[in-house]
Design a protein around this motif. Structure first.
Motif, PDB file in Angstrom:
ATOM      1  N   ASP A  10      37.433  37.752  21.360  1.00  0.00           N
ATOM      2  CA  ASP A  10      37.890  38.152  20.035  1.00  0.00           C
ATOM      3  C   ASP A  10      37.756  36.996  19.053  1.00  0.00           C
ATOM      4  N   ARG A  11      37.291  37.316  17.852  1.00  0.00           N
ATOM      5  CA  ARG A  11      36.964  36.274  16.874  1.00  0.00           C
ATOM      6  C   ARG A  11      37.503  36.700  15.499  1.00  0.00           C
ATOM      7  N   PHE A  12      38.094  35.740  14.781  1.00  0.00           N
ATOM      8  CA  PHE A  12      38.786  36.034  13.532  1.00  0.00           C
ATOM      9  C   PHE A  12      38.229  35.138  12.420  1.00  0.00           C
ATOM     10  N   GLY A  51      33.804  40.320  22.621  1.00  0.00           N
ATOM     11  CA  GLY A  51      35.102  40.635  22.043  1.00  0.00           C
ATOM     12  C   GLY A  51      34.969  41.396  20.743  1.00  0.00           C
ATOM     13  N   VAL A  52      36.105  41.588  20.064  1.00  0.00           N
ATOM     14  CA  VAL A  52      36.142  42.279  18.791  1.00  0.00           C
ATOM     15  C   VAL A  52      36.087  41.252  17.664  1.00  0.00           C
ATOM     16  N   ASP A  53      35.319  41.559  16.620  1.00  0.00           N
ATOM     17  CA  ASP A  53      35.275  40.722  15.432  1.00  0.00           C
ATOM     18  C   ASP A  53      36.269  41.232  14.398  1.00  0.00           C
ATOM     19  N   PHE A  54      37.041  40.296  13.823  1.00  0.00           N
ATOM     20  CA  PHE A  54      38.020  40.609  12.784  1.00  0.00           C
ATOM     21  C   PHE A  54      37.680  39.811  11.529  1.00  0.00           C
ATOM     22  N   GLY A  55      37.797  40.464  10.384  1.00  0.00           N
ATOM     23  CA  GLY A  55      37.624  39.753   9.125  1.00  0.00           C
ATOM     24  C   GLY A  55      38.906  39.089   8.700  1.00  0.00           C
ATOM     25  N   LEU A  56      39.832  39.855   8.101  1.00  0.00           N
ATOM     26  CA  LEU A  56      41.110  39.338   7.624  1.00  0.00           C
ATOM     27  C   LEU A  56      42.249  40.007   8.376  1.00  0.00           C
ATOM     28  N   VAL A  57      43.055  39.194   9.047  1.00  0.00           N
ATOM     29  CA  VAL A  57      44.262  39.675   9.714  1.00  0.00           C
ATOM     30  C   VAL A  57      45.461  39.112   8.956  1.00  0.00           C
ATOM     31  N   ILE A  58      46.282  40.012   8.392  1.00  0.00           N
ATOM     32  CA  ILE A  58      47.461  39.591   7.625  1.00  0.00           C
ATOM     33  C   ILE A  58      48.709  40.073   8.350  1.00  0.00           C
ATOM     34  N   ARG A  59      49.552  39.123   8.750  1.00  0.00           N
ATOM     35  CA  ARG A  59      50.802  39.490   9.428  1.00  0.00           C
ATOM     36  C   ARG A  59      52.012  38.929   8.681  1.00  0.00           C
ATOM     37  N   THR A  60      51.781  38.395   7.467  1.00  0.00           N
ATOM     38  CA  THR A  60      52.850  37.824   6.653  1.00  0.00           C
ATOM     39  C   THR A  60      53.056  38.672   5.397  1.00  0.00           C
ATOM     40  N   ASP A  61      54.249  38.621   4.845  1.00  0.00           N
ATOM     41  CA  ASP A  61      54.592  39.410   3.657  1.00  0.00           C
ATOM     42  C   ASP A  61      53.983  38.806   2.389  1.00  0.00           C
ATOM     43  N   ASP A  62      53.906  39.663   1.359  1.00  0.00           N
ATOM     44  CA  ASP A  62      53.687  39.241  -0.033  1.00  0.00           C
ATOM     45  C   ASP A  62      52.329  38.584  -0.286  1.00  0.00           C
ATOM     46  N   ALA A  63      51.366  38.789   0.592  1.00  0.00           N
ATOM     47  CA  ALA A  63      50.039  38.231   0.365  1.00  0.00           C
ATOM     48  C   ALA A  63      49.374  38.927  -0.817  1.00  0.00           C
ATOM     49  N   ILE A  64      48.538  38.166  -1.535  1.00  0.00           N
ATOM     50  CA  ILE A  64      47.760  38.708  -2.651  1.00  0.00           C
ATOM     51  C   ILE A  64      46.288  38.447  -2.345  1.00  0.00           C
ATOM     52  N   ILE A  65      45.518  39.519  -2.211  1.00  0.00           N
ATOM     53  CA  ILE A  65      44.117  39.414  -1.820  1.00  0.00           C
ATOM     54  C   ILE A  65      43.268  39.901  -2.989  1.00  0.00           C
ATOM     55  N   ASP A  66      42.563  38.981  -3.644  1.00  0.00           N
ATOM     56  CA  ASP A  66      41.740  39.304  -4.810  1.00  0.00           C
ATOM     57  C   ASP A  66      40.266  39.011  -4.529  1.00  0.00           C
ATOM     58  N   ASN A  67      39.414  39.962  -4.858  1.00  0.00           N
ATOM     59  CA  ASN A  67      37.968  39.744  -4.856  1.00  0.00           C
ATOM     60  C   ASN A  67      37.435  39.236  -3.514  1.00  0.00           C
ATOM     61  N   LEU A  68      38.023  39.670  -2.438  1.00  0.00           N
ATOM     62  CA  LEU A  68      37.493  39.367  -1.113  1.00  0.00           C
ATOM     63  C   LEU A  68      36.244  40.209  -0.871  1.00  0.00           C
ATOM     64  N   ARG A  69      35.221  39.597  -0.275  1.00  0.00           N
ATOM     65  CA  ARG A  69      34.001  40.282   0.085  1.00  0.00           C
ATOM     66  C   ARG A  69      33.807  40.172   1.591  1.00  0.00           C
ATOM     67  N   VAL A  70      33.754  41.327   2.255  1.00  0.00           N
ATOM     68  CA  VAL A  70      33.495  41.361   3.697  1.00  0.00           C
ATOM     69  C   VAL A  70      32.247  42.205   3.931  1.00  0.00           C
ATOM     70  N   PHE A  71      31.210  41.566   4.445  1.00  0.00           N
ATOM     71  CA  PHE A  71      29.966  42.252   4.766  1.00  0.00           C
ATOM     72  C   PHE A  71      29.843  42.303   6.289  1.00  0.00           C
ATOM     73  N   ALA A  72      30.131  43.493   6.837  1.00  0.00           N
ATOM     74  CA  ALA A  72      30.178  43.638   8.298  1.00  0.00           C
ATOM     75  C   ALA A  72      28.924  44.284   8.874  1.00  0.00           C
ATOM     76  N   GLN A 122      33.696  48.599  16.257  1.00  0.00           N
ATOM     77  CA  GLN A 122      33.215  48.108  14.977  1.00  0.00           C
ATOM     78  C   GLN A 122      34.025  46.900  14.509  1.00  0.00           C
ATOM     79  N   VAL A 123      33.456  46.146  13.575  1.00  0.00           N
ATOM     80  CA  VAL A 123      34.167  45.024  12.968  1.00  0.00           C
ATOM     81  C   VAL A 123      35.407  45.540  12.248  1.00  0.00           C
ATOM     82  N   ASN A 124      36.559  44.925  12.539  1.00  0.00           N
ATOM     83  CA  ASN A 124      37.816  45.275  11.878  1.00  0.00           C
ATOM     84  C   ASN A 124      37.973  44.345  10.681  1.00  0.00           C
ATOM     85  N   ALA A 125      37.572  44.829   9.500  1.00  0.00           N
ATOM     86  CA  ALA A 125      37.460  43.964   8.323  1.00  0.00           C
ATOM     87  C   ALA A 125      38.812  43.535   7.776  1.00  0.00           C
TER      88      ALA A 125
END
Length: 521
Positions: free
Chosen positions: A410-412, A447-468, A478-481
C-alpha cells in the motif's frame, strides 16, 4: 653565442621572471602549482621518517612566527603547541607522523598540534600520518589538531591520512572548542577515516568549506552545543563532500543557532553496522538552522532531520537513492526553546526513491509551510503527517507527487493521521494547488495506491489535482484518490479540486463541504 646557449639562456630568463609556474606530474597526469617565490627550509631537521624530532620542532614553533618546512617525514612522540600568529606551512610532501613511542595527549587523544589561545595561527599543506602503534583514546576530545579558545585559526589544504575502522570512539582531524573560540576556518582538507568537530562548548562562527571526508569512523562533521549558557552561533558548513560515514554525515546538535549547511554532498551514511540505526545523513536540530541545496544519496535512516519548531529553513535539497530512508523529517518531540521562532519552511526540495518522502511527527505544537517540493516514486508515503500534538497548522501548497513504478505494498501520496477522537483537538491541514500523478506505468502493483487520506478534522483542500489514469493494482483495485480510510473526520472543505480516473470515497466524512469540484471516474 651559439644557438644552444641562446635557447638555454632564454628559458632560464623566462623562468626567473615568472613568479610561479605549473609543472606536469606525468605519473598522476596532474598539474602541480609550484610557487618559485616561496622557499622551504629544513631548519636543521632530518625529516628522515626515523628520528624523533619533537623537541626540535617545538623549539622551532616557539622561536619562529613563519615556518616553511621542507618536504620530509617528521616524527613526533608528543603534542606540539603552536602559538598565536604563527604560520606553519609545509612544502608538498611534508609529513608529520606520530612515532612508535607516543606519550601524553598524543597517545591518549591523538593530538599532534594544540592551538590554545593561538589567535591567527595558520596550519597549511601538511600531511598528518598515523602511528604504526595503536593509540589509547579517551572518550572525548580526541583530535589531530585541537583548537581551544582561539580566534581566526586556519587549517587549510592539509591531508589527514588515517586508516581507522568504523567505531564509536575515534579521532577527529580538527576539533574547535571553548567559549573564546571564534572564526576558525577549516578549508580544502582531505580527511580519511576521521571527522571534524567544528564547534563545541560555546565556540562560534566556524567556517567548514570544501573539505573531502572519506570513511569517517563515526560522524563526518559535528557540532556539539554542550555549553549550558553559551550557544554556538553562526557556523557555516559549505560545499563539503562526505563519503561513507560510519554514523552521520553532518550532525549540528544541542545549543546551536544560525548554522548554515549549504551545498554539501553526502553519499553513504550508517556504514558501521553498530551505528547504522543512527545513520542520519544530515541532522540539524539546533535553532534557526538553514539547510539548503545539499545533495544526499544512499542514506541509512533519514536524509535530513530538523526540529520543526526551532525556526528552521529546509530549501532546495536533493535526496535520492535511499529505499529504506525517510527523506525529510520534521521532529516535534522537543519543547520550543523560545517563543516566536519562525514557522518551519520546507520548500523546493526534490525527494526520490525513499521509503517516506517527508514525515511530520511529535507531540509538541507543529506549524510548517511545505511548498513547491517534488516527490518521485516514494515507496510508502510521500507526505506523512502523524503528529501527536493537540494543536497544529500544516500548510501544503504547490507540491508535486508522482509515481511511475508499481508499488510493493500500500502506497500513499498524502497521509494525515491523528490518535485523537474526532472533535477533541485543533489539528488543521490546509492544501492548495498540490498535484498527485499516478502514471500508467505505476499500475498493477501488489498493494493499493492512495492519493489523499484525511483522518483529521477541519482540513481545507483547495485546487488539488489527482491524475490516477484509471490505474488498478494486480488485484483490480482502483486508485483511491480521496478517502478517510475508515476514520470520521469532521468539517472538511473541498474547493475546486479535480480527480481524474480515481475513486473519491466520501464515506466517513462528517459535515463536509463541496464547492465546484470535478471528480471524474
Amino acid at each position: 653565442m651559439n644557438k644552444l646557449s641562446f635557447i638555454v639562456g632564454t628559458v632560464l630568463s623566462l623562468l626567473s621572471c615568472t613568479k610561479s609556474s605549473s609543472l606536469l606530474d606525468a605519473e598522476n597526469n596532474k598539474v602541480l602549482d609550484i610557487t618559485s617565490s616561496q622557499t622551504f627550509f629544513s631548519y636543521n631537521l632530518k625529516g628522515d621518517g626515523l628520528t624523533d624530532e619533537t623537541k626540535e620542532l617545538q623549539k622551532l614553533l616557539d622561536s619562529s612566527s613563519e615556518i616553511y618546512l621542507k618536504a620530509g617525514t617528521y616524527i613526533i612522540n608528543n603534542t606540539l603547541k603552536i602559538k598565536a600568529k604563527t604560520k606553519f606551512v609545509g612544502e608538498n610532501g611534508t609529513i608529520l607522523k606520530a612515532g612508535n613511542n607516543m606519550d601524553g595527549d598524543l597517545l591518549q587523544h591523538g593530538r599532534y598540534i594544540l592551538a590554545e589561545r593561538s589567535h591567527q595561527a595558520l596550519i597549511k599543506n601538511i600531511k598528518f600520518s598515523q602511528s604504526e602503534n595503536p593509540y589509547s583514546f579517551k572518550e572525548w576530545a580526541n583530535s589531530c589538531i585541537f583548537i581551544l579558545n582561539s580566534k581566526n585559526v586556519n587549517v587549510e589544504s592539509c591531508n589527514f591520512d588515517f586508516h581507522f575502522k568504523y567505531q564509536r570512539t575515534g579521532m577527529e582531524a580538527v576539533w574547535v572548542s571553548g567559549t573564546e573560540s571564534t572564526k576558525a576556518t577549516l578549508k580544502k582538507n582531505i580527511i580519511n577515516s576521521l571527522g571534524i568537530r567544528y564547534a563545541e562548548n560555546g565556540s562560534d562562527s566556524t567556517l567548514v568549506e570544501l573539505n573531502i571526508l572519506n570513511n569517517a569512523y563515526s560522524n563526518a562533521l559535528s557540532a556539539t552545543g554542550s555549553h549550558p549558557n553559551d550557544m554556538i552561533k553562526g557556523c557555516k558548513i559549505l560545499q563539503n563532500k562526505i563519503f561513507n560515514a560510519g554514523r552521520m554525515g553532518i550532525e549540528d546538535w544541542g545549543n546551536t543557532t544560525g548554522t548554515i549547511i549549504q551545498g554539501n554532498i553526502i553519499n553513504g551514511t550508517g556504514k558501521d553496522p553498530v551505528q547504522a540505526f543512527e545513520g542520519i545523513a544530515l541532522s540539524a536540530v539546533g535553532r534557526r538552522t538553514t539547510v539548503m541545496n545539499n545533495v544526499i544519496q544512499n542514506g541509512k535512516l533519514y536524509g535530513i532531520e530538523v526540529r520543526g519548531n526551532y525556526g528552521v529553513q529546509v530549501i532546495g535539497n536533493r535526496i535520492e537513492f535511499a529505499p529504506s530512508e525517510t527523506g525529510i523529517i520534521l521532529n516535534y518531540t522537543f519543547t520550543p526553546p523560545e517563543a516566536d521562532l519562525p514557522v518551519a519552511n520546507v520548500s523546493n526540495n526534490s525527494i526520490s526513491g525513499t521509503s517516506i518522502g517527508m514525515h511530520i511527527f511529535g507531540d509538541n505544537e507543529s506549524n510548517a509551510n511545505i511548498w513547491n517540493n517534488t516527490f518521485i516514486n516514494t515507496k510508502s508515503k510521500s507526505i506523512s503527517i502523524e503528529s501527536g500534538a493537540s494543536k497544529y497548522l500544516i500548510n501544503l501548497s504547490n507540491n508535486k507527487i508522482s509515481f511511475s513504478e508499481p508499488n510493493d505494498g500500500d502506497r500513499f501520496a498524502v497521509f494525515s493521521y491523528t490518535k485523537f477522537e474526532s472533535g477533541k483537538v485543533n489539528q488543521i491541514l490546509k492544501m492548495s494547488a498540490d498535484t498527485i500523478i499516478f502514471s500508467t506505468t505505476a499500475a498493477r502493483g501488489k498493494g493499493v495506491d492512495f492519493g489523499l487520506v484525511i483522518r483529521t478534522d477541519d482540513a481545507i483542500i483547495d485546487n488539488l489535482r489527482v491524475f490516477a489514469n484509471d490505474n488498478k493494482n494486480a488485484n483490480g483495485v482502483q486508485v483511491n484518490a480521496i478517502t478517510a480510510l475508515g476514520a470520521t473526520p469532521k468539517n472538511i472543505t473541498f474547493n475546486h479540486n479535480l480527480v481524474q480516473g480515481g475513486l473519491v470515497d466520501l464515506k466517513g466524512f462528517i459535515n463536509f463541504k463541496l464547492n465546484e469540484n470535478n471528480f471524474v471516474r
